[in-house]
Design a protein around this motif. Structure first.
Motif, PDB file in Angstrom:
ATOM      1  N   MET A  92       0.861  -1.189   0.000  1.00  0.00           N
ATOM      2  CA  MET A  92       0.000   0.000   0.000  1.00  0.00           C
ATOM      3  C   MET A  92       0.886   1.223   0.000  1.00  0.00           C
ATOM      4  SD  MET A  92      -2.711  -0.986   2.994  1.00  0.00           S
ATOM      5  CE  MET A  92      -3.586  -2.559   3.021  1.00  0.00           C
ATOM      6  N   THR A  93       0.291   2.375  -0.264  1.00  0.00           N
ATOM      7  CA  THR A  93       1.039   3.611  -0.053  1.00  0.00           C
ATOM      8  C   THR A  93       1.027   3.919   1.433  1.00  0.00           C
ATOM      9  OG1 THR A  93      -0.860   5.087  -0.250  1.00  0.00           O
ATOM     10  CG2 THR A  93       0.276   4.458  -2.304  1.00  0.00           C
TER      11      THR A  93
ATOM     12  N   ASP B 241       0.232   6.672   2.692  1.00  0.00           N
ATOM     13  CA  ASP B 241      -0.990   7.450   2.942  1.00  0.00           C
ATOM     14  C   ASP B 241      -2.190   6.531   3.172  1.00  0.00           C
ATOM     15  OD1 ASP B 241       0.232   9.925   2.757  1.00  0.00           O
ATOM     16  OD2 ASP B 241      -0.068  10.078   0.601  1.00  0.00           O
ATOM     17  N   GLU B 242      -2.240   5.435   2.430  1.00  0.00           N
ATOM     18  CA  GLU B 242      -3.346   4.482   2.625  1.00  0.00           C
ATOM     19  C   GLU B 242      -3.267   3.849   4.004  1.00  0.00           C
ATOM     20  OE1 GLU B 242      -4.169   2.982  -1.970  1.00  0.00           O
ATOM     21  OE2 GLU B 242      -2.568   2.042  -0.794  1.00  0.00           O
TER      22      GLU B 242
ATOM     23  N   ASP C  50      -4.434   6.399   6.562  1.00  0.00           N
ATOM     24  CA  ASP C  50      -5.894   6.549   6.585  1.00  0.00           C
ATOM     25  C   ASP C  50      -6.553   5.409   7.346  1.00  0.00           C
ATOM     26  OD1 ASP C  50      -5.733   8.881   5.136  1.00  0.00           O
ATOM     27  OD2 ASP C  50      -6.149   7.931   3.194  1.00  0.00           O
ATOM     28  N   ILE C  51      -6.046   4.178   7.152  1.00  0.00           N
ATOM     29  CA  ILE C  51      -6.602   3.029   7.872  1.00  0.00           C
ATOM     30  C   ILE C  51      -6.464   3.234   9.377  1.00  0.00           C
ATOM     31  CG2 ILE C  51      -6.240   0.581   8.403  1.00  0.00           C
ATOM     32  CD1 ILE C  51      -5.439   0.208   5.448  1.00  0.00           C
TER      33      ILE C  51
END
Length: 512
Positions: free
Chosen positions: A468-469, A471-472, A475-476
């Motif tokens: 994942m990035t 940033d992802e 967010d999680i």
């Protein structure tokens, strides 16, 4: 002026610690004596032995403003720093700089010396416990200087940090000043952080509870560097060496992270014959080492060396023939101490040999893989291991920045959420290691790869790993915890965080 993490620094920090290109003929520090021939005093063997710390202090040039050093190989079991500082304080000496390789909770008595002006500055690679909390609350007159292990060696050798008196906790010393760390009831193993202090300190005092006839065998630090030897009842508790986490995690989440990290290592192509490896002493990091052990056994791989602070788990890998040798700057447990004593392939090294960026061959530059932890990491992969999310000092770089810069693959392993806070932040509270040195973050929810490593991203995706990035992942975490509030700090700077080359990577401000 901005630091390596892109943060604006106060104007008065400009120029601090900048490296000036060398011009002219360089002096050879090995051939250059500490003093001129006229100033030097050559003592016969037994004349170096003094009856007490007080007698040693009588012979030393104690005065306000001096810099004295200590090493931390006894970690949270060290008695020497407190003993020496209490004796110096009795003499009314003020404005002392303590250049200790690390400060632990056992050094709580320093608080009184900070309050009464005996100690006004500290230089260290790691600080935890009451002293760290007091510094964070502005109780030290001057900002502490936080260095890396390699950076400390560099600063002493270059003269950026000049040590007037080095006090060396010596598990064993002979009557002429030869020292080793493997004999005696306070044996702590490798003495890598004391080497620069002894070689470059103007005066060196070995403090031992195991004084043996000349010569002490083996010899790790030579008599040529030691001015005086003092016998005391105890220099510390060797059980304090095992401070903090030095056991493989049993937490299912931590084990999941370790399993994924081992797959990242495999897919990278670096787990192969002749590989080199380092991991920390944290629970997840040690679990990664166990996973690597299984892979190496399965594929009949023999590595070249493992390095760093050594634990019994890494010793086991060498004893099984998985690595040819160990390069050790400090022992993290008593099994490592015993191995250092008995295994000829378990070699000691100084902090400079380990990680000094300005020498001709730092060991970290030969590392294939290093596994590290993080208190925080941000969207640019900058890592914080100096402060907690509350801004209070709780550690320091140690070898973090040194190994991250040198290794071919630098992997951060961490739970995505710690103490109900996301480990990934917009900007780390304190930048310890710059993002350019970090390749991968492995969490239980997924793997983030630094965009600089497109080659690695492609390999991990082909292997069907959960890439994942960052940033992802951020967010999680924030969906589970909410977005944390920014901490409030005073304008007073309580610490300057140096990168390994002596430049400033960040500052730490007083917590409100």
């Amino acid at each position: 002026m901005r630091n390596a993490a892109g943060r604006e620094l106060p104007s008065y920090i400009e120029g601090y610690g900048q490296v000036t290109p060398f011009k002219g003929e360089r002096e050879n520090p090995i051939l250059k004596p500490k003093t001129s021939v006229k100033e030097s005093v050559v003592l016969p063997g037994d004349s170096k032995v003094l009856n007490s710390i007080d007698e040693a202090l009588d012979r030393l040039n104690l005065k306000d403003g001096i810099t004295i050093s200590f090493h931390h190989h006894l970690r949270n079991g060290d008695y020497v720093l407190n003993m020496v500082m209490d004796k110096i304080a009795e003499r009314g000496i003020k404005d002392i700089t303590i250049a200790a390789s690390s400060i632990f909770p056992v050094h709580k008595p320093l608080l009184g010396h900070m309050e009464n002006g005996v100690v006004t500055k500290i230089i260290a690679s790691y600080i935890s416990g009451p002293v760290a909390e007091a510094i964070s609350n502005g109780k030290l007159e001057n900002p502490v200087i936080m260095q890396t292990h390699g950076g400390r060696g560099r600063s002493i050798e270059s003269g950026d940090v000049k040590i007037d008196i080095a006090f060396v906790a010596a598990p064993t010393a002979d009557t002429y000043g030869n020292i080793n760390g493997v004999e005696g009831n306070a044996a702590c193993g490798a003495l890598g952080y004391a080497v620069a202090d002894c070689q470059y300190g103007d005066k060196v005092v070995a403090i031992t509870n195991n004084l043996v006839p000349y010569p002490a065998c083996p010899i790790e630090i030579s008599q040529i560097y030691v001015d005086y030897v003092v016998k005391v009842d105890s220099i510390g508790d060797p059980k304090g060496i095992v401070s903090g986490t030095t056991q493989i995690t049993k937490d299912p989440i931590g084990l999941k992270i370790a399993k994924m990290a081992s797959k990242v290592m495999e897919v990278s192509g670096l787990v192969k014959e002749g590989m080199s490896f380092q991991t920390g002493a944290g629970g997840i990091s040690l679990a990664v080492a166990k996973e690597l052990e299984n892979i190496m056994k399965r594929d009949n791989i023999k590595g070249s060396f493992a390095s760093g602070g050594i634990t019994g788990y890494i010793v086991d890998m060498v004893e099984q023939g998985l690595f040819k040798g160990l390069l050790d700057v400090q022992c993290f447990d008593l099994k490592a101490v015993q191995s250092y004593k008995t295994n000829k392939n378990h070699q000691g090294m100084s902090a400079s040999i380990y990680g000094n960026p300005h020498n001709k061959g730092a060991v970290v530059n030969n590392l294939d893989i290093v596994i590290l932890g993080a208190t925080e990491i941000d969207r640019d992969f900058n890592v914080n291991v100096s402060t907690g999310s509350d801004g209070v000092i709780m550690g320091g770089s140690g070898g973090h920045s040194d190994t991250a810069a040198g290794a071919k693959l630098t992997v951060i392993v961490s739970n995505l959420i710690k103490a109900r806070l996301p480990v990934i932040k917009e900007k780390v509270t304190t930048a310890t290691t710059p993002g350019e040195s970090i390749d991968v973050l492995v969490t239980e929810r997924g793997i983030a790869v630094n965009p600089r490593r497109q080659d690695l991203i492609e390999k991990l995706k082909e292997a069907k790993l959960p890439v994942m990035t960052i940033d992802e992942l951020k967010d999680i975490a924030e969906k589970l915890t909410g977005k944390p509030k920014e901490i409030e700090t005073d304008e007073k700077i309580v610490a300057v965080v140096e990168y390994r080359d002596g430049t400033v990577i960040d500052v730490i401000k007083k917590v409100k």
